[in-house]
Design a protein around this motif. Structure first.
Motif, PDB file in Angstrom:
ATOM      1  N   LEU A  82       0.934  -1.100   0.094  1.00 26.64           N
ATOM      2  CA  LEU A  82       0.171   0.121  -0.064  1.00 26.64           C
ATOM      3  C   LEU A  82       0.981   1.132   0.105  1.00 26.64           C
ATOM      4  N   GLY A  83       2.107   1.139   0.204  1.00 30.77           N
ATOM      5  CA  GLY A  83       3.090   2.166   0.108  1.00 30.77           C
ATOM      6  C   GLY A  83       2.961   3.063   1.628  1.00 30.77           C
ATOM      7  N   ILE A  84       2.791   2.341   2.615  1.00 26.57           N
ATOM      8  CA  ILE A  84       2.817   2.842   3.853  1.00 26.57           C
ATOM      9  C   ILE A  84       4.160   2.931   4.125  1.00 26.57           C
ATOM     10  N   ILE A  85       4.846   1.724   3.991  1.00 19.92           N
ATOM     11  CA  ILE A  85       6.462   1.543   4.554  1.00 19.92           C
ATOM     12  C   ILE A  85       7.087   1.279   3.001  1.00 19.92           C
ATOM     13  N   PRO A  86       8.395   1.386   3.039  1.00 20.85           N
ATOM     14  CA  PRO A  86       9.147   0.919   1.965  1.00 20.85           C
ATOM     15  C   PRO A  86       9.147  -0.407   1.675  1.00 20.85           C
ATOM     16  N   LYS A  87       9.328  -0.869   0.296  1.00 16.59           N
ATOM     17  CA  LYS A  87       9.263  -2.412   0.272  1.00 16.59           C
ATOM     18  C   LYS A  87      10.652  -2.774   0.758  1.00 16.59           C
ATOM     19  N   ASN A  88      11.747  -2.175   0.818  1.00 20.88           N
ATOM     20  CA  ASN A  88      12.985  -2.703   1.682  1.00 20.88           C
ATOM     21  C   ASN A  88      12.767  -2.982   2.954  1.00 20.88           C
ATOM     22  N   TYR A 127       9.970  -4.036   4.514  1.00 19.33           N
ATOM     23  CA  TYR A 127       9.447  -5.293   4.429  1.00 19.33           C
ATOM     24  C   TYR A 127      10.307  -6.397   4.369  1.00 19.33           C
ATOM     25  N   THR A 128      11.175  -6.275   3.425  1.00 18.01           N
ATOM     26  CA  THR A 128      12.193  -7.166   3.145  1.00 18.01           C
ATOM     27  C   THR A 128      12.982  -7.672   4.207  1.00 18.01           C
ATOM     28  N   GLU A 129      13.466  -6.484   5.033  1.00 17.98           N
ATOM     29  CA  GLU A 129      14.282  -6.785   5.980  1.00 17.98           C
ATOM     30  C   GLU A 129      13.513  -6.987   7.390  1.00 17.98           C
ATOM     31  N   ILE A 130      12.419  -6.828   7.518  1.00 14.83           N
ATOM     32  CA  ILE A 130      11.426  -7.365   8.649  1.00 14.83           C
ATOM     33  C   ILE A 130      11.309  -8.691   8.307  1.00 14.83           C
ATOM     34  N   ASN A 131      10.845  -9.114   7.186  1.00  9.93           N
ATOM     35  CA  ASN A 131      10.836 -10.513   6.667  1.00  9.93           C
ATOM     36  C   ASN A 131      12.008 -11.470   7.015  1.00  9.93           C
ATOM     37  N   GLU A 132      13.248 -10.961   6.412  1.00  9.54           N
ATOM     38  CA  GLU A 132      14.555 -11.655   6.910  1.00  9.54           C
ATOM     39  C   GLU A 132      14.834 -11.898   8.138  1.00  9.54           C
ATOM     40  N   ARG A 133      14.757 -10.685   8.924  1.00  8.61           N
ATOM     41  CA  ARG A 133      14.926 -10.874  10.495  1.00  8.61           C
ATOM     42  C   ARG A 133      13.914 -11.715  11.066  1.00  8.61           C
TER      43      ARG A 133
END
Length: 64
Positions: free
Chosen positions: A45-51, A53-59
């Motif tokens: 939705l563009g609320i947070i940057p895609k990167n 999300y990627t970092e949250i997912n990886e961590r």
């Protein structure tokens, strides 16, 4: 000691399988799954940057 760790009383309040489901570790992992899903939607939705999300997912994958 609590009723959950008592050898005598522990099964009065749930089975071992139920205690595993509601353990601190299990609950924390479910919370992480929710946070990752939320971050994914927020990034779409563009609320947070895609990167972000990627970092949250990886961590979240390596969290213990």
């Amino acid at each position: 000691m609590s009723v959950h760790s008592s050898y005598v009383l522990k099964d009065l309040f749930g089975t071992e399988k139920m205690r595993d489901i509601f353990s601190d570790e299990s609950r924390t992992m479910k919370y992480l799954q929710i946070e990752v899903a939320l971050a994914k939607v927020e990034s779409e939705l563009g609320i947070i940057p895609k990167n972000a999300y990627t970092e949250i997912n990886e961590r979240a994958k390596t969290f213990r």
